[in-house]
Design an enzyme around this catalytic site. Sequence first.
Site, PDB file in Angstrom:
ATOM      1  N   GLY A  50     -62.772  48.183 111.278  1.00 37.91           N
ATOM      2  CA  GLY A  50     -64.230  48.339 111.229  1.00 37.91           C
ATOM      3  C   GLY A  50     -64.628  49.745 110.784  1.00 37.91           C
ATOM      4  N   LYS A  64     -58.715  33.417 117.994  1.00 38.62           N
ATOM      5  CA  LYS A  64     -59.274  33.626 116.638  1.00 38.62           C
ATOM      6  C   LYS A  64     -59.453  32.269 115.946  1.00 38.62           C
ATOM      7  CE  LYS A  64     -59.967  37.088 114.782  1.00 38.62           C
ATOM      8  NZ  LYS A  64     -61.137  38.028 114.751  1.00 38.62           N
ATOM      9  N   TYR A  85     -53.938  35.260 121.500  1.00 37.39           N
ATOM     10  CA  TYR A  85     -54.804  35.978 120.543  1.00 37.39           C
ATOM     11  C   TYR A  85     -55.125  35.080 119.353  1.00 37.39           C
ATOM     12  CZ  TYR A  85     -55.748  38.747 116.343  1.00 37.39           C
ATOM     13  OH  TYR A  85     -56.273  39.198 115.160  1.00 37.39           O
ATOM     14  N   GLY A 124     -67.170  48.310 114.833  1.00 34.19           N
ATOM     15  CA  GLY A 124     -67.022  49.342 113.800  1.00 34.19           C
ATOM     16  C   GLY A 124     -66.371  50.627 114.283  1.00 34.19           C
ATOM     17  N   ALA A 125     -66.079  50.720 115.590  1.00 37.65           N
ATOM     18  CA  ALA A 125     -65.371  51.908 116.071  1.00 37.65           C
ATOM     19  C   ALA A 125     -63.873  51.648 116.170  1.00 37.65           C
ATOM     20  CB  ALA A 125     -65.928  52.342 117.429  1.00 37.65           C
ATOM     21  N   THR A 168     -57.894  36.176 110.741  1.00 40.79           N
ATOM     22  CA  THR A 168     -56.525  36.639 110.555  1.00 40.79           C
ATOM     23  C   THR A 168     -55.606  35.525 110.058  1.00 40.79           C
ATOM     24  OG1 THR A 168     -54.573  37.366 111.810  1.00 40.79           O
ATOM     25  CG2 THR A 168     -56.243  36.222 113.059  1.00 40.79           C
ATOM     26  N   ASP A 169     -54.531  35.914 109.388  1.00 42.44           N
ATOM     27  CA  ASP A 169     -53.540  34.916 108.945  1.00 42.44           C
ATOM     28  C   ASP A 169     -52.807  34.301 110.127  1.00 42.44           C
ATOM     29  OD1 ASP A 169     -51.914  37.068 109.684  1.00 42.44           O
ATOM     30  OD2 ASP A 169     -50.805  37.165 107.799  1.00 42.44           O
ATOM     31  N   GLU A 170     -52.904  34.936 111.322  1.00 35.46           N
ATOM     32  CA  GLU A 170     -52.171  34.409 112.480  1.00 35.46           C
ATOM     33  C   GLU A 170     -52.672  33.044 112.918  1.00 35.46           C
ATOM     34  OE1 GLU A 170     -51.129  36.866 115.726  1.00 35.46           O
ATOM     35  OE2 GLU A 170     -50.802  38.623 114.481  1.00 35.46           O
TER      36      GLU A 170
HETATM   37  P1  NAD Z   1     -59.191  47.105 116.944  1.00 29.98           P
HETATM   38  O1  NAD Z   1     -58.665  46.631 118.243  1.00 29.98           O
HETATM   39  O2  NAD Z   1     -58.702  48.377 116.365  1.00 29.98           O
HETATM   40  O3  NAD Z   1     -60.793  47.222 117.021  1.00 29.98           O
HETATM   41  C1  NAD Z   1     -61.592  46.304 117.699  1.00 29.98           C
HETATM   42  C2  NAD Z   1     -62.964  46.939 117.929  1.00 29.98           C
HETATM   43  O4  NAD Z   1     -63.813  45.951 118.540  1.00 29.98           O
HETATM   44  C3  NAD Z   1     -62.948  48.142 118.886  1.00 29.98           C
HETATM   45  O5  NAD Z   1     -63.750  49.175 118.391  1.00 29.98           O
HETATM   46  C4  NAD Z   1     -63.538  47.582 120.188  1.00 29.98           C
HETATM   47  O6  NAD Z   1     -64.203  48.553 120.970  1.00 29.98           O
HETATM   48  C5  NAD Z   1     -64.498  46.542 119.634  1.00 29.98           C
HETATM   49  N1  NAD Z   1     -64.811  45.476 120.612  1.00 29.98           N
HETATM   50  C6  NAD Z   1     -63.923  44.760 121.356  1.00 29.98           C
HETATM   51  N2  NAD Z   1     -64.594  43.875 122.130  1.00 29.98           N
HETATM   52  C7  NAD Z   1     -65.916  44.026 121.856  1.00 29.98           C
HETATM   53  C8  NAD Z   1     -67.108  43.389 122.319  1.00 29.98           C
HETATM   54  N3  NAD Z   1     -67.060  42.411 123.246  1.00 29.98           N
HETATM   55  N4  NAD Z   1     -68.290  43.775 121.813  1.00 29.98           N
HETATM   56  C9  NAD Z   1     -68.357  44.779 120.873  1.00 29.98           C
HETATM   57  N5  NAD Z   1     -67.264  45.426 120.425  1.00 29.98           N
HETATM   58  C10 NAD Z   1     -66.061  45.049 120.891  1.00 29.98           C
HETATM   59  O7  NAD Z   1     -58.965  45.886 115.940  1.00 29.98           O
HETATM   60  P2  NAD Z   1     -58.714  45.897 114.367  1.00 29.98           P
HETATM   61  O8  NAD Z   1     -57.253  45.931 114.103  1.00 29.98           O
HETATM   62  O9  NAD Z   1     -59.603  46.892 113.737  1.00 29.98           O
HETATM   63  O10 NAD Z   1     -59.209  44.405 114.011  1.00 29.98           O
HETATM   64  C11 NAD Z   1     -60.560  44.172 113.655  1.00 29.98           C
HETATM   65  C12 NAD Z   1     -60.726  42.696 113.325  1.00 29.98           C
HETATM   66  O11 NAD Z   1     -59.871  42.349 112.239  1.00 29.98           O
HETATM   67  C13 NAD Z   1     -60.361  41.743 114.467  1.00 29.98           C
HETATM   68  O12 NAD Z   1     -61.277  40.687 114.478  1.00 29.98           O
HETATM   69  C14 NAD Z   1     -58.978  41.241 114.096  1.00 29.98           C
HETATM   70  O13 NAD Z   1     -58.756  39.939 114.603  1.00 29.98           O
HETATM   71  C15 NAD Z   1     -59.060  41.225 112.584  1.00 29.98           C
HETATM   72  N6  NAD Z   1     -57.792  41.401 111.863  1.00 29.98           N
HETATM   73  C16 NAD Z   1     -56.973  42.435 112.152  1.00 29.98           C
HETATM   74  C17 NAD Z   1     -55.798  42.612 111.410  1.00 29.98           C
HETATM   75  C18 NAD Z   1     -54.865  43.768 111.675  1.00 29.98           C
HETATM   76  O14 NAD Z   1     -53.785  43.806 111.103  1.00 29.98           O
HETATM   77  N7  NAD Z   1     -55.214  44.740 112.504  1.00 29.98           N
HETATM   78  C19 NAD Z   1     -55.476  41.700 110.397  1.00 29.98           C
HETATM   79  C20 NAD Z   1     -56.340  40.630 110.142  1.00 29.98           C
HETATM   80  C21 NAD Z   1     -57.498  40.509 110.874  1.00 29.98           C
HETATM   81  O1  DAU Z   2     -51.249  39.183 110.830  1.00 33.96           O
HETATM   82  C1  DAU Z   2     -52.456  39.814 111.188  1.00 33.96           C
HETATM   83  C2  DAU Z   2     -52.331  40.353 112.599  1.00 33.96           C
HETATM   84  O2  DAU Z   2     -51.470  41.481 112.532  1.00 33.96           O
HETATM   85  C3  DAU Z   2     -53.669  40.724 113.217  1.00 33.96           C
HETATM   86  O3  DAU Z   2     -54.440  39.558 113.360  1.00 33.96           O
HETATM   87  C4  DAU Z   2     -53.468  41.383 114.590  1.00 33.96           C
HETATM   88  O4  DAU Z   2     -54.723  41.831 115.095  1.00 33.96           O
HETATM   89  C5  DAU Z   2     -52.549  42.573 114.419  1.00 33.96           C
HETATM   90  O5  DAU Z   2     -52.281  43.152 115.686  1.00 33.96           O
HETATM   91  C6  DAU Z   2     -51.230  42.154 113.758  1.00 33.96           C
HETATM   92  O6  DAU Z   2     -50.445  41.310 114.639  1.00 33.96           O
HETATM   93  P1  DAU Z   2     -48.853  41.469 114.789  1.00 33.96           P
HETATM   94  O7  DAU Z   2     -48.442  40.911 116.076  1.00 33.96           O
HETATM   95  O8  DAU Z   2     -48.155  40.993 113.569  1.00 33.96           O
HETATM   96  O9  DAU Z   2     -48.764  43.092 114.776  1.00 33.96           O
HETATM   97  P2  DAU Z   2     -47.928  44.130 115.674  1.00 33.96           P
HETATM   98  O10 DAU Z   2     -48.148  45.476 115.067  1.00 33.96           O
HETATM   99  O11 DAU Z   2     -48.192  43.977 117.122  1.00 33.96           O
HETATM  100  O12 DAU Z   2     -46.423  43.680 115.403  1.00 33.96           O
HETATM  101  C7  DAU Z   2     -45.900  43.611 114.095  1.00 33.96           C
HETATM  102  C8  DAU Z   2     -44.470  43.091 114.194  1.00 33.96           C
HETATM  103  O13 DAU Z   2     -43.659  44.080 114.820  1.00 33.96           O
HETATM  104  C9  DAU Z   2     -44.321  41.845 115.049  1.00 33.96           C
HETATM  105  O14 DAU Z   2     -43.303  41.019 114.495  1.00 33.96           O
HETATM  106  C10 DAU Z   2     -43.857  42.376 116.407  1.00 33.96           C
HETATM  107  C11 DAU Z   2     -43.048  43.592 116.025  1.00 33.96           C
HETATM  108  N1  DAU Z   2     -43.069  44.717 116.992  1.00 33.96           N
HETATM  109  C12 DAU Z   2     -44.266  45.165 117.429  1.00 33.96           C
HETATM  110  C13 DAU Z   2     -44.349  46.224 118.295  1.00 33.96           C
HETATM  111  C14 DAU Z   2     -45.687  46.722 118.816  1.00 33.96           C
HETATM  112  C15 DAU Z   2     -41.869  45.331 117.366  1.00 33.96           C
HETATM  113  O15 DAU Z   2     -40.773  44.917 116.949  1.00 33.96           O
HETATM  114  N2  DAU Z   2     -41.947  46.387 118.234  1.00 33.96           N
HETATM  115  C16 DAU Z   2     -43.140  46.858 118.724  1.00 33.96           C
HETATM  116  O16 DAU Z   2     -43.127  47.820 119.539  1.00 33.96           O
END
Ligand code: NAD
Ligand code: DAU
Length: 341
Positions: A13, A148, A144, A8-9, A120-122
């Site tokens: 979250g 997941k 990654y 949640g930090a 995630t959709d990944e």
């Molecule tokens: P983030 O990296 O910003 O946050 C992750 C958080 O988890 C941090 O606060 C970190 O301290 C905590 N954490 C990591 N390992 C831990 C552990 N072992 N125990 C307790 N806490 C721990 O990530 P986010 O972008 O907020 O993603 C959150 C969730 O959503 C993830 O599960 C990710 O796969 C999923 N998700 C993210 C996206 C996206 O676009 N960012 C999209 C779809 C799904």
């Molecule tokens: O689809 C959901 C996922 O989206 C989540 O599960 C992941 O946690 C989240 O990190 C995100 O993954 P991506 O790899 O899609 O996100 P990212 O922001 O790293 O990159 C988005 C796109 O941009 C990807 O095609 C790579 C490209 N990219 C990324 C970075 C950091 C660049 O071209 N330059 C960059 O510097």
Amino acid sequence: MRLLITGGAGFIGANYIRYVLSVHPDYHVINLDKLTYSGNLGNLKGIDGYPNYTFVRGDICDRNVLDGIKFDAIVNFAAESHVDRSILDASPFLQTNIMGTHNLLETAKQRDCIFLHVSTDEVYGTIEKESFNENSPLRPNSPYAASKAASDMLVRSYVETHKIKAIITRCSNNYGPYQFPEKLIPLVIINALNMKPIPVYGDGMNVRDWIYVTDHCKGIDTVLHNGKNGEVYNIGSRNERANIELIKLLLVKVAGRINLNENEFAGLINFVRDRKGHDRRYAIDSSKIEQQLGWKPEISFDEGISKTVDWYISNKQWWQRIISGEYMQYYNTQYAERLKK
Ligand code: NAD
Ligand code: DAU
């Protein structure tokens, strides 16, 4: 309801905790977070004083820490979340995303509580045309995504074998306030504000579907309260953009916001070496959650991007603290590597 929110930090979250406490002020939220590099208690400023909010610093892999907490439901955000880092070193991804989820599943089994797993959709991998639905096969391409997918499979197995009450959500790319600067959208905004080069991987034509973070939070909350046990729900926004198109739009928005001619930014765009195993396109079909649970995204792409640019411009202190720390070393090393032929 006593909700255990893990991770949640972090970006999503923290947004979810803010959302939950605004719509369910009678809930008690316990935030369990290890505070890794992406965890930041500053993301919960203002919430930290609430009597119905408790922070516990701990690891989801640690059974003892969970034993000491009382709750009715778990929403699991805790994860290693950045694809580029998983390419450098997959170990923490396997530990937290797989072993940590397993530990939470064991706890859910013992407590007979609800377990919502934020995925995630990944996990579906890349798709050239059309979109993935919840029955599409899992074909993860990065460490990654594989971690997941493995956690999703574990959740499924605990539902089938141990009859636990669990649901999985699979969302597309989130953006909005509090996103760690390593991810594309905050990286572009922050680099532009600092007049630093913007690394575009490969030809910039990889496509992502962008969803504003509160729409994702509302989707999770809808699933938590109305979702069917054992089901998977895709959460997407039908806002597909090629990376280069998104980057150019962001530069126009940032320039407009700081009264600069957008041409000043043109020279910052820098095509660099591609990400290994770079997925070309993500696309998911969210009609199940829309038709069965009545959820739909509310924030248009243009509105969401404008709000996000405004937030990063108004919250410089938040990201300046991050980029003045160890993150910059990671970023500079990565960037130098990408410039090598
Ligand atoms: P983030 O990296 O910003 O946050 C992750 C958080 O988890 C941090 O606060 C970190 O301290 C905590 N954490 C990591 N390992 C831990 C552990 N072992 N125990 C307790 N806490 C721990 O990530 P986010 O972008 O907020 O993603 C959150 C969730 O959503 C993830 O599960 C990710 O796969 C999923 N998700 C993210 C996206 C996206 O676009 N960012 C999209 C779809 C799904
Ligand atoms: O689809 C959901 C996922 O989206 C989540 O599960 C992941 O946690 C989240 O990190 C995100 O993954 P991506 O790899 O899609 O996100 P990212 O922001 O790293 O990159 C988005 C796109 O941009 C990807 O095609 C790579 C490209 N990219 C990324 C970075 C950091 C660049 O071209 N330059 C960059 O510097």
